[in-house]
Design a protein around this motif. Structure first.
Motif, mmCIF file in Angstrom:
data_model
loop_
_atom_site.group_PDB
_atom_site.id
_atom_site.type_symbol
_atom_site.label_atom_id
_atom_site.label_comp_id
_atom_site.label_asym_id
_atom_site.label_seq_id
_atom_site.Cartn_x
_atom_site.Cartn_y
_atom_site.Cartn_z
ATOM 1 N N VAL A 76 13.837 0.869 7.914
ATOM 2 C CA VAL A 76 12.622 0.094 7.628
ATOM 3 C C VAL A 76 12.880 -1.398 7.799
ATOM 4 O O VAL A 76 12.057 -2.122 8.370
ATOM 5 C CB VAL A 76 12.118 0.397 6.202
ATOM 6 C CG1 VAL A 76 10.998 -0.555 5.819
ATOM 7 C CG2 VAL A 76 11.638 1.822 6.101
ATOM 8 N N HIS A 131 6.806 6.388 -0.399
ATOM 9 C CA HIS A 131 6.850 5.723 -1.702
ATOM 10 C C HIS A 131 5.699 6.194 -2.605
ATOM 11 O O HIS A 131 5.881 6.398 -3.813
ATOM 12 C CB HIS A 131 6.788 4.212 -1.500
ATOM 13 C CG HIS A 131 6.970 3.421 -2.753
ATOM 14 N ND1 HIS A 131 8.070 3.543 -3.573
ATOM 15 C CD2 HIS A 131 6.188 2.488 -3.347
ATOM 16 C CE1 HIS A 131 7.968 2.723 -4.591
ATOM 17 N NE2 HIS A 131 6.817 2.069 -4.481
ATOM 18 N N THR A 138 22.414 -1.659 3.486
ATOM 19 C CA THR A 138 21.295 -2.573 3.240
ATOM 20 C C THR A 138 21.669 -4.047 3.389
ATOM 21 O O THR A 138 20.837 -4.851 3.801
ATOM 22 C CB THR A 138 20.727 -2.352 1.824
ATOM 23 O OG1 THR A 138 21.753 -2.547 0.855
ATOM 24 C CG2 THR A 138 20.159 -0.941 1.689
ATOM 25 N N LEU A 159 15.977 2.787 4.026
ATOM 26 C CA LEU A 159 15.827 1.338 3.876
ATOM 27 C C LEU A 159 16.377 0.568 5.073
ATOM 28 O O LEU A 159 15.775 -0.410 5.516
ATOM 29 C CB LEU A 159 16.528 0.884 2.593
ATOM 30 C CG LEU A 159 15.892 1.420 1.298
ATOM 31 C CD1 LEU A 159 16.815 1.207 0.113
ATOM 32 C CD2 LEU A 159 14.541 0.762 1.056
ATOM 33 N N TYR A 176 12.633 -3.882 -3.811
ATOM 34 C CA TYR A 176 12.915 -2.481 -4.139
ATOM 35 C C TYR A 176 14.430 -2.234 -4.141
ATOM 36 O O TYR A 176 14.963 -1.537 -5.006
ATOM 37 C CB TYR A 176 12.220 -1.574 -3.128
ATOM 38 C CG TYR A 176 12.386 -0.098 -3.394
ATOM 39 C CD1 TYR A 176 11.484 0.593 -4.205
ATOM 40 C CD2 TYR A 176 13.454 0.613 -2.844
ATOM 41 C CE1 TYR A 176 11.636 1.945 -4.455
ATOM 42 C CE2 TYR A 176 13.627 1.955 -3.090
ATOM 43 C CZ TYR A 176 12.717 2.623 -3.887
ATOM 44 O OH TYR A 176 12.869 3.973 -4.147
ATOM 45 N N VAL A 227 10.496 -4.706 0.408
ATOM 46 C CA VAL A 227 11.607 -3.757 0.499
ATOM 47 C C VAL A 227 12.855 -4.349 -0.160
ATOM 48 O O VAL A 227 13.605 -3.642 -0.854
ATOM 49 C CB VAL A 227 11.891 -3.384 1.970
ATOM 50 C CG1 VAL A 227 13.138 -2.503 2.088
ATOM 51 C CG2 VAL A 227 10.692 -2.656 2.579
#
Length: 505
Positions: A56, A42, A87, A53, A75, A72
């Motif tokens: 993470v 980042h 996600t 993502l 984001y 996150v």
């Protein structure tokens, strides 16, 4: 991963692909370095994509890093990834793993409104199901499973495995049988993971025969399925069957890890089989996991319970790292092998080291050692240290041990004072201990008091009257002895059974 990281650090200008590779590599092994590299990515102004993502978020959930998980999430919203195939389920899973079940449920409901492909919808449903299962929301999980089953979404092996685990947690035998039927109709009974959990389910339900039948029918038997069955056998006390399975596992050249070895060592300890323990120790040395904490503690416990305390002490002394469980094992082992002085010395060393602090089980081990040796003063000191210095609350087992120590020493006033200061009512074990001490010291008054409390707790047991009868007899008080025998006989008398016809009449 260390070699992969070294190569990554040699890249002059890492790109998105190389960052994603190193991040997901660490994410797969639940290593916090995944979060470190995503921060670096980042900072380098690279845009995080779906693959980055999801990895993470999985790591944030496993490591309970809710604060970074929320960053996150912000984001994801800013970039417009919210509710995507990758996600959405990852966010639900992350918040659930961090204990924020309400937030996970809200996200799940919001995402469920959207248009998802069949695989994506199942992925989202499985994420929510996993959250319910890992947080003990068993009823919610069953409702969700029912909802999934009523739709056109086909259940996969993950859904069915989680469902079986929920049935095990709830001891829901009937539902477990229904899920087994569903597994057969959908053809998942040949799946190794589902089959392993099925084996575990029937073993936990007490049906080892059915568990063995399913196990033998598995087309492939991996380490998990072998371990599930062997563990269940040991938990049920079927140690010989566990040994037979382990030998078969070894003969088929199956992989053996420290966990299954630890389970077998418990079986050896349960039947005091020292020779088997030595063979197991040799296997651990050959396999290279002799010094792993779980294996080491199991071996120490095995040698201690089989009378090989010298071998247990040698293992303990050579251990590179000693955690609380390891210290507790050797202290308890010295205690029930009559090496009380060494148990006390080790306990003091543990306190002095300040690396690992004793817990409630450690104190129970040292108090038991003092009980076997009749060390009243030392036991009292340890009991005070436990509460005043370390702030640990004694359990009923600790109180029972102390009452037994004081009672055996004839310190009945101190024992009764301790019982009266307990935060809860004394249980049967404590008054049985007092009755036993009364027999040793031929104290009828204490015996009557203990028997009175035992009679209030369990009216249908005659053992207390028999014990007090023996105390009267030892003092040549034959009338009292005969009276106690009569009372014991009266307790043992039971009303004859009646048929259903007799009850109706």
């Amino acid at each position: 991963m260390s070699e992969a990281e070294n190569l990554f650090l040699q890249i002059p200008t890492p790109d998105v692909f190389s960052f994603n590779t190193i991040i997901n590599g660490f994410a797969r092994i639940n290593n916090a370095k995944a979060l470190y590299y995503v921060r670096n990515m980042h900072k380098e102004c690279f845009k995080l994509d779906h693959f980055t993502l999801s990895g993470v978020l999985r790591t944030c959930g496993i490591l309970k890093e809710s604060e970074m998980g929320e960053q996150v999430h912000s984001y994801i919203i800013r970039c417009g990834y919210d509710g995507s195939l990758y996600t959405g389920p990852s966010l639900v899973h992350m918040y659930g793993n961090c204990g924020q079940v309400d937030l996970a449920m809200k996200l799940f409901e919001d995402y469920s409104i959207g248009k998802w492909s069949t695989p994506g919808r199942l992925l989202l449903l499985n994420s929510m199901l996993s959250v319910f299962a890992s947080n003990g929301y068993n009823i919610h999980a069953l409702h969700l499973i029912s909802k999934i089953h009523s739709t056109e979404v086909m259940l996969d092996s993950f859904t069915l495995s989680i469902t079986l685990k929920i049935c095990i947690n709830m001891n829901a035998v009937r539902i477990g049988l229904q899920v087994h039927g569903l597994i057969i109709t959908t053809g998942h009974h040949v799946d190794v993971v589902v089959g392993s959990v099925l084996v575990d389910q029937y073993a936990k339900f007490g049906s080892l025969e059915e568990a063995l039948k399913i196990f033998s029918g598995l087309p492939q038997k991996d380490l998990i399925s072998w371990t599930c069955l062997i563990t269940s056998c040991v938990e049920r006390g079927s140690n010989q069957l566990a040994f037979s399975l382990f030998r078969e596992m070894m003969s088929l050249n199956c992989e053996v890890d420290h966990f299954v070895v630890s389970i077998i060592s418990k079986a050896c300890a349960a039947i005091s089989w020292l020779q088997g323990g030595e063979q197991l120790h040799a296997l651990c040395t050959k396999g290279g996991f002799e010094m792993e904490n779980a294996t080491l503690t199991s071996l120490i416990d095995l040698y201690s319970k089989c009378g090989g305390i010298e071998d247990a002490l040698k293992l303990f002394c050579n251990a590179p790292e000693k955690d609380t469980i390891c210290w507790t094992g050797i202290i308890a082992g010295c205690g029930y092998n009559g090496r009380t002085d060494e148990a006390i010395q080790l306990f003091h060393k543990m306190l002095e080291s300040k690396e690992e602090q004793p817990n409630e089980i450690t104190f129970l081990g040292i108090l038991s050692a003092c009980k076997h040796a009749g060390l009243v003063r030392e036991a009292t000191t340890f009991f005070e240290v436990m509460q005043q210095k370390l702030g640990l609350k004694p359990s009923m087992d600790h109180y029972c041990c102390m009452v037994d120590i004081l009672g055996r020493a004839g310190l009945f006033d101190e024992a009764l004072q301790l019982i009266s200061n307990m935060p809860c009512e004394a249980e049967e074990t404590i008054w049985n201990s007092m009755l036993g001490s009364a027999m040793i010291h031929e104290n009828i008054d204490i015996g009557k008091l203990a028997l009175l409390h035992l009679h209030m707790i369990c009216r249908e047991k005659a053992s207390g009257y028999v014990s007090l009868s023996k105390v009267y007899a030892s003092l040549n008080q034959w009338e009292g002895s005969a009276h106690m025998r009569e009372l014991a006989f009266g307790v043992n008398m039971k009303e004859p059974g009646k048929s259903w016809t007799e009850l109706r009449n």
